[in-house]
Every structure is written in C-alpha cells, then in structure tokens.
Design a protein around this motif. Structure first.
Motif, PDB file in Angstrom:
ATOM      1  N   GLN A 194      64.628 -20.104  10.951  1.00 53.84           N
ATOM      2  CA  GLN A 194      63.421 -20.904  10.744  1.00 53.84           C
ATOM      3  C   GLN A 194      63.711 -22.378  11.019  1.00 53.84           C
ATOM      4  O   GLN A 194      62.946 -23.044  11.717  1.00 53.84           O
ATOM      5  CB  GLN A 194      62.915 -20.743   9.304  1.00 53.84           C
ATOM      6  N   VAL A 195      64.823 -22.854  10.479  1.00 54.15           N
ATOM      7  CA  VAL A 195      65.165 -24.268  10.675  1.00 54.15           C
ATOM      8  C   VAL A 195      65.408 -24.540  12.157  1.00 54.15           C
ATOM      9  O   VAL A 195      64.883 -25.503  12.731  1.00 54.15           O
ATOM     10  CB  VAL A 195      66.408 -24.663   9.852  1.00 54.15           C
ATOM     11  N   ALA A 196      66.209 -23.675  12.782  1.00 61.23           N
ATOM     12  CA  ALA A 196      66.552 -23.886  14.197  1.00 61.23           C
ATOM     13  C   ALA A 196      65.295 -23.877  15.064  1.00 61.23           C
ATOM     14  O   ALA A 196      65.118 -24.736  15.933  1.00 61.23           O
ATOM     15  CB  ALA A 196      67.533 -22.809  14.665  1.00 61.23           C
ATOM     16  N   LEU A 197      64.432 -22.908  14.805  1.00 56.35           N
ATOM     17  CA  LEU A 197      63.229 -22.768  15.622  1.00 56.35           C
ATOM     18  C   LEU A 197      62.283 -23.954  15.420  1.00 56.35           C
ATOM     19  O   LEU A 197      61.644 -24.432  16.360  1.00 56.35           O
ATOM     20  CB  LEU A 197      62.526 -21.449  15.264  1.00 56.35           C
ATOM     21  N   ALA A 241      72.642 -27.676  17.155  1.00 51.52           N
ATOM     22  CA  ALA A 241      73.993 -27.259  16.761  1.00 51.52           C
ATOM     23  C   ALA A 241      74.667 -28.370  15.966  1.00 51.52           C
ATOM     24  O   ALA A 241      75.300 -28.118  14.941  1.00 51.52           O
ATOM     25  CB  ALA A 241      74.806 -26.908  18.006  1.00 51.52           C
ATOM     26  N   ARG A 242      74.503 -29.611  16.434  1.00 58.61           N
ATOM     27  CA  ARG A 242      75.089 -30.731  15.705  1.00 58.61           C
ATOM     28  C   ARG A 242      74.465 -30.864  14.326  1.00 58.61           C
ATOM     29  O   ARG A 242      75.152 -31.057  13.335  1.00 58.61           O
ATOM     30  CB  ARG A 242      74.849 -32.034  16.480  1.00 58.61           C
ATOM     31  N   ALA A 243      73.150 -30.731  14.278  1.00 57.32           N
ATOM     32  CA  ALA A 243      72.457 -30.927  13.007  1.00 57.32           C
ATOM     33  C   ALA A 243      72.796 -29.839  12.001  1.00 57.32           C
ATOM     34  O   ALA A 243      72.882 -30.090  10.815  1.00 57.32           O
ATOM     35  CB  ALA A 243      70.952 -30.981  13.239  1.00 57.32           C
ATOM     36  N   LEU A 244      72.983 -28.625  12.487  1.00 51.02           N
ATOM     37  CA  LEU A 244      73.173 -27.497  11.567  1.00 51.02           C
ATOM     38  C   LEU A 244      74.624 -27.061  11.493  1.00 51.02           C
ATOM     39  O   LEU A 244      74.934 -26.052  10.866  1.00 51.02           O
ATOM     40  CB  LEU A 244      72.305 -26.311  11.993  1.00 51.02           C
ATOM     41  N   GLY A 246      76.532 -21.848  21.176  1.00 46.52           N
ATOM     42  CA  GLY A 246      76.281 -20.453  21.524  1.00 46.52           C
ATOM     43  C   GLY A 246      75.562 -19.728  20.402  1.00 46.52           C
ATOM     44  O   GLY A 246      74.614 -18.963  20.646  1.00 46.52           O
ATOM     45  N   ALA A 247      75.997 -19.984  19.171  1.00 48.05           N
ATOM     46  CA  ALA A 247      75.386 -19.311  18.023  1.00 48.05           C
ATOM     47  C   ALA A 247      73.931 -19.741  17.860  1.00 48.05           C
ATOM     48  O   ALA A 247      73.057 -18.912  17.584  1.00 48.05           O
ATOM     49  CB  ALA A 247      76.178 -19.621  16.753  1.00 48.05           C
ATOM     50  N   VAL A 248      73.684 -21.038  18.068  1.00 45.46           N
ATOM     51  CA  VAL A 248      72.309 -21.527  17.947  1.00 45.46           C
ATOM     52  C   VAL A 248      71.426 -20.898  19.021  1.00 45.46           C
ATOM     53  O   VAL A 248      70.320 -20.426  18.742  1.00 45.46           O
ATOM     54  CB  VAL A 248      72.256 -23.065  18.045  1.00 45.46           C
ATOM     55  N   ALA A 249      71.935 -20.866  20.249  1.00 46.92           N
ATOM     56  CA  ALA A 249      71.162 -20.296  21.350  1.00 46.92           C
ATOM     57  C   ALA A 249      70.826 -18.830  21.048  1.00 46.92           C
ATOM     58  O   ALA A 249      69.688 -18.387  21.229  1.00 46.92           O
ATOM     59  CB  ALA A 249      71.935 -20.422  22.659  1.00 46.92           C
ATOM     60  N   VAL A 264      67.150 -17.074  20.531  1.00 46.23           N
ATOM     61  CA  VAL A 264      66.708 -15.927  21.332  1.00 46.23           C
ATOM     62  C   VAL A 264      66.224 -14.814  20.407  1.00 46.23           C
ATOM     63  O   VAL A 264      65.159 -14.215  20.609  1.00 46.23           O
ATOM     64  CB  VAL A 264      67.858 -15.416  22.238  1.00 46.23           C
ATOM     65  N   ARG A 265      67.026 -14.549  19.382  1.00 45.84           N
ATOM     66  CA  ARG A 265      66.648 -13.482  18.440  1.00 45.84           C
ATOM     67  C   ARG A 265      65.345 -13.812  17.714  1.00 45.84           C
ATOM     68  O   ARG A 265      64.485 -12.965  17.543  1.00 45.84           O
ATOM     69  CB  ARG A 265      67.769 -13.266  17.415  1.00 45.84           C
ATOM     70  N   ALA A 266      65.213 -15.072  17.310  1.00 41.46           N
ATOM     71  CA  ALA A 266      64.004 -15.472  16.579  1.00 41.46           C
ATOM     72  C   ALA A 266      62.770 -15.280  17.449  1.00 41.46           C
ATOM     73  O   ALA A 266      61.748 -14.755  17.000  1.00 41.46           O
ATOM     74  CB  ALA A 266      64.124 -16.928  16.135  1.00 41.46           C
ATOM     75  N   LYS A 267      62.901 -15.676  18.731  1.00 40.59           N
ATOM     76  CA  LYS A 267      61.743 -15.529  19.615  1.00 40.59           C
ATOM     77  C   LYS A 267      61.426 -14.065  19.859  1.00 40.59           C
ATOM     78  O   LYS A 267      60.275 -13.680  19.989  1.00 40.59           O
ATOM     79  CB  LYS A 267      61.999 -16.254  20.939  1.00 40.59           C
TER      80      LYS A 267
END
Lengths: 434, 113
Positions: A141-144, A158-161, A166-169, A173-176
């Motif tokens: 939710q936060v990333a999206l 990635a920096r913020a979290l 790669g993990a953020v990407a 993808v999964r969230a979408k």
C-alpha cells in the motif's frame, strides 16, 4: 524553432513533474479503470518524455501543467479509440476533454490551468482508497501510494522504505496484479466500509510521514519531501466529505506540528539537534498555526484516537517558547493515555522521557527499564541513547558510555552515528578528567 | 560566423522517475537558453521517431522504415549553432546535457561558400 534570442521561458515549478504525474495517473485511472493502473502510468511516462523532447527546442509552454494534461488526454483518447470502447465511455471522455486545457495548438494563449482541480482531487482520493485497498499488504500500500499518487520512482521508493529496488519493483508488480485480478471499482468506499478503509489510508500516510520525519538509513536525518507528500495527501482526504472524521484532523495536526519542527532538527552541518537544543526560531510558525487549527477541529465530537494524543504532545512542544517552558506534565498525561490506548513499547519509552522531566532522571530510568526488555525495542537505538542520556544526568559516566556504545551499531543513519560518537567522546573526556 | 550542426542521439533508454525527467528538461532548457543568450543559437528542433530510408531508383526503389530502431542510435533532435571555430563549437557540444546519460553529439560544420 528557437530564434537567435533568449526565449522567455518560465522556470519550472519545483516538483512539477512529480506532482502532475500523480494527478495524471489518478485522472487516467478514472478513464482506464483501476485494473489498468499500469496503462495509466505508461501514458504519464510517455507524456513526460514528450515534454522532454519538445520543450528544449520550443521552450517551456506558458502553462506547463495544462500542456502535460492536454498531451496525456490526447494519448488516452487515442488508446481508448483504438480499443473501440470509445462509444461506451464517451461520457467520461467528454468530461475529461472539457476538463483539460485547450488544445496543444492553442497552448500559448491557454487560459490559466483551470483543469477542474476539484475533479482531479476526487480522482486522487479514489486512487488513495484503491492503493490502500485491504487486498494489498501494508508495504505494498505504501509503495503503491508513493508510486502512483506522489510520482515517486522505484529508486526513490526503495530509498524511502529501505528496500532494494528489485524488491520494490516486484512488490509493485504484484500489487498491480492484485488490483487487476480483483477488478475493484474505482470509487470511494461505501459508508459501511468507510471507517476501516479510512483507517488503512491513515496508517499508510502515518508510515510515510514517519519515514520522512526520521529516515531509517542514509546520509540525511529527515526526508522533508515524504513529510510534504503525507501532508498533501492527508489534506486531500480531509477536504473530502468522507475524510471529515476528527481523527483525520488529528493526523493532519500531528503532521503539521511535527513538520514545523523539521528545520530545527538538523543544524547547518546536517548534524542531529536534540529538542532541548533546537533553535526554535527556525520552526515553521505557519505550520504550527495550521496544526493547532486542525487540533482544534479534531476536538469536535467525542472521538479520541492515538493521533489525537500524539498531536497533543506535538502541540505541547510546538507552542513552548523554550525547552524549560514545556508543559511536561501535560506531555506525560498524554503519554499515559497513549500507553493505555495502544500499549506500544515505543510510546512507553517516550513516556519514560516525560517521566524524567517531571519526576527526575531516576524515575525516568525506572520507567525506561520497565520496558527495556520489549522485543520491539531490542534493536532500537533510541532505547540505549535515552538510557545513556538519563545516566549522564545522574552522573553515571561509565553506564552512559556503555549505553551510547550499545546504541551506536543500531543506527544506520549518518547524523545519528555522528551524534552518538560525539557523545561517546564527551563521556570519555569526563571519565578521563576524573 | 561559421555554423555547425549538432546531431543529438538519445542516451540510455532506462525508465526515469518524473523528478529525473524534470531535471533533464531543465538542464536542456538551461543549455538552450544559454546558447541563445550568447547568440550562438541559430535554430534547432526535435525530430519525430521512426522515419524512412529511401534507396535505389526505378524498379529497385525501396522505402523502408528507419534508419535506426534503437533509441540509442536515433537522432532525437538537432541544434544549429554558430561559433568562431570548430574548437569553440566542440566546447559548446561538450556541454550537451544528454552526454551524461549516454547520449552522443555528432558535430558537423556547415560548409561556407
């Protein structure tokens, strides 16, 4: 074509692209549906590329935001037309058309961008609820939210979290995919599910703000841009009738009052500055006023949330002319209530500081030791740094040195490391001088 | 004053964040503005992607898409500048913001008659 004279190009507004990307994604999701978030993002990307190709040669249009919106609109229309669903969605496209600025050809005479800002705000609100959908994990939710509403790129998220790119990407993808497969309607939730959905939104904004207020890693203590975004989105929620709950005001009050102190938290060298030592004239009076207004608004009705209590504490600090004039008893009372409400170990640790200010360092130390074994605090540098500060007040130099030394490996933030190293040196000098 | 054409070929094709894109736009605009202010700018424009390559004649005449499909190799735009010498034009070209992102600049002198 640029003639042989300086073109009269306006300077771009800071964060223009980021902000507009967030607005455009929201407006385009309304056209494409929340199942096609990716398509909306692609269109926004293409739009910015177009600006990149054209503006250096033609100069910046008089109304850059309106230009971007017009280009995105054209592109979206093309896509919808090609998909032969134009007829079915004609109404939606029409309103999008009238909402956007005049055509590209007329851009130089374009009226100020009156792109139905209210409509975009509604779209963004819908998108907030979509991004904070319970089908998604909190991290997603936060990333999206950062990606779609704030126009952050994967590296920035990635920096913020504190995650790798790669993990953020992957997470995005999964969230979408989840949103696509769930085909959730792009709407503000129904009244009966609203309270829970609203809480999820507030949690995401709270996490965003906290990360900005005290970054976890890296060269900078604070990330003011994250704080700004959290305030911006919280204000969007607050402006809408669905967001008129007192706890939304309380959250905004907390954000404003905390953000007001950001300029004081770091000195000119980027070093950490403790609350007691901060130059309070650097605090943002305007934000403090705004925070106090929201706090007053939050007091209506009988709702009392953790945000209320935290905002109350922040207000005690924000209105104190000096550290000595802080109403520590009021701070302590709020922490008592917060601990009773949430049982949070971090709240208990902060309460120990207030105990020390009201009842003395020995009492504070006792309150701290009572929570020191909590698993949530095991690797929390502030537990050790706080203990060290209290030991220092009591003149227990060696105990203070031990605690500062324990704190040091637990932070990855440069200003915090430098602060702890300075403290260790001070304590070492005291010990040597005795 | 001698004129030179700077052919700008697009750099790496990696996806950029909106903030990065804004920074790039601003760098280009600042560069173009400076050239204009120094009275070095004669003209320039962006070029649409794609394009055609025409070869042969008569029955052998061919029109195909091209010349390049790779963003990296395609000419994204050009600037026509004026400078005292090729050396001075090279100095100007060196400041093209695209270079930092893997782009290239091809500098060609316009022949004076």
């Amino acid at each position: 074509l640029i003639e042989g004279r300086p073109p009269a190009v306006p300077v771009l507004v800071e964060d223009l692209f980021r902000r507009e990307a967030g607005r455009l994604v929201a407006a385009l999701v309304r056209l494409f549906g929340s199942a096609r978030l990716e398509l909306a993002e692609d269109v926004v990307q293409e739009t910015l590329v177009k600006a990149l190709e054209i503006w250096p040669h033609r100069g910046v249009p008089e109304h850059p935001a309106a230009w971007l919106r017009a280009v995105a609109r054209h592109r979206a229309l093309d896509i919808l037309r090609r998909e032969a669903i134009f007829r079915g969605k004609e109404g939606a496209i029409e309103s999008f058309l009238t909402a956007a600025a005049p055509s590209l050809a007329e851009r130089s005479e374009a009226a100020p961008p009156v792109f139905l800002d209210g409509e975009i705000r509604d779209d963004q609100l819908r998108l907030i609820f979509t991004c904070c959908h319970p089908a998604l994990s909190e991290e997603s939710q936060v990333a999206l939210t950062l990606k779609t509403l704030c126009g952050f790129g994967v590296p920035e998220i990635a920096r913020a979290l504190l995650a790798d790119e790669g993990a953020v990407a992957q997470r995005l993808v999964r969230a979408k995919r989840t949103l696509r497969e769930g085909a959730f309607p792009f709407v503000v939730p129904e009244p009966r599910e609203l309270p829970a959905r609203l809480d999820a939104v507030l949690t995401v904004l709270y996490l965003m703000f906290n990360e900005g207020y005290n970054a976890c890693d890296g060269p900078d203590l604070t990330r003011p841009d994250l704080c700004r975004e959290a305030i911006y989105l919280a204000a969007l929620v607050r402006e809408h009738p669905v967001g008129s709950a007192p706890r939304v005001d309380a959250l905004l009050a907390l954000f404003c009052l905390q953000a007001a102190r950001l300029p004081g938290r770091v000195d000119a060298n980027g070093d950490l500055c403790l609350l007691a030592d901060q130059n309070r004239s650097r605090w943002d009076r305007r934000l403090i006023e705004r925070g106090l207004d929201h706090l007053a608004a939050a007091a209506r009705g009988d709702e009392l949330s953790a945000y209320h209590l935290e905002a109350g504490i922040a207000a005690c600090h924000a209105v104190a002319a000096s550290d000595g004039e802080t109403d520590w008893r009021a701070v302590l009372a709020s922490y008592d209530a917060l601990v009773a409400m949430t049982g949070s170990a971090v709240a208990k640790l902060n309460r120990a500081v207030a105990v020390a200010r009201v009842h003395g360092p020995q009492a504070g130390l006792a309150a701290l030791e009572a929570v020191a074994e909590a698993p949530a605090l095991r690797s929390y540098y502030l537990l050790h740094a706080t203990r060290a500060a209290l030991q220092l007040e009591l003149g227990n130099w060696r105990a203070a040195a031990d605690s500062y030394a324990q704190a040091l490996p637990l932070t990855r933030l440069e200003p915090e490391r430098r602060f702890l190293e300075r403290k260790l040196q001070e304590v070492a000098r005291e010990i040597a001088g005795r | 004053m001698p004129q030179f054409m700077l052919l700008l070929r697009g750099g790496d094709a990696k996806e950029r964040t909106p903030a990065e894109m804004q920074r790039i736009v601003e760098e280009y605009i600042a560069w173009a503005r400076r050239l204009a202010a120094e009275n070095r700018m004669v003209g320039g424009d962006e070029l649409a992607g794609g394009g055609k390559v025409i070869t042969g004649a008569g029955a052998a005449l061919k029109v195909k898409d091209g010349p390049y499909t790779e963003t990296k190799e395609s000419v994204g735009g050009y600037f026509l500048i004026q400078a005292q010498s090729e050396a001075e034009a090279v100095e100007i070209a060196k400041e093209c913001p695209g270079l930092a992102r893997g782009g290239t600049v091809e500098l060609r002198a316009i022949v004076e008659h």
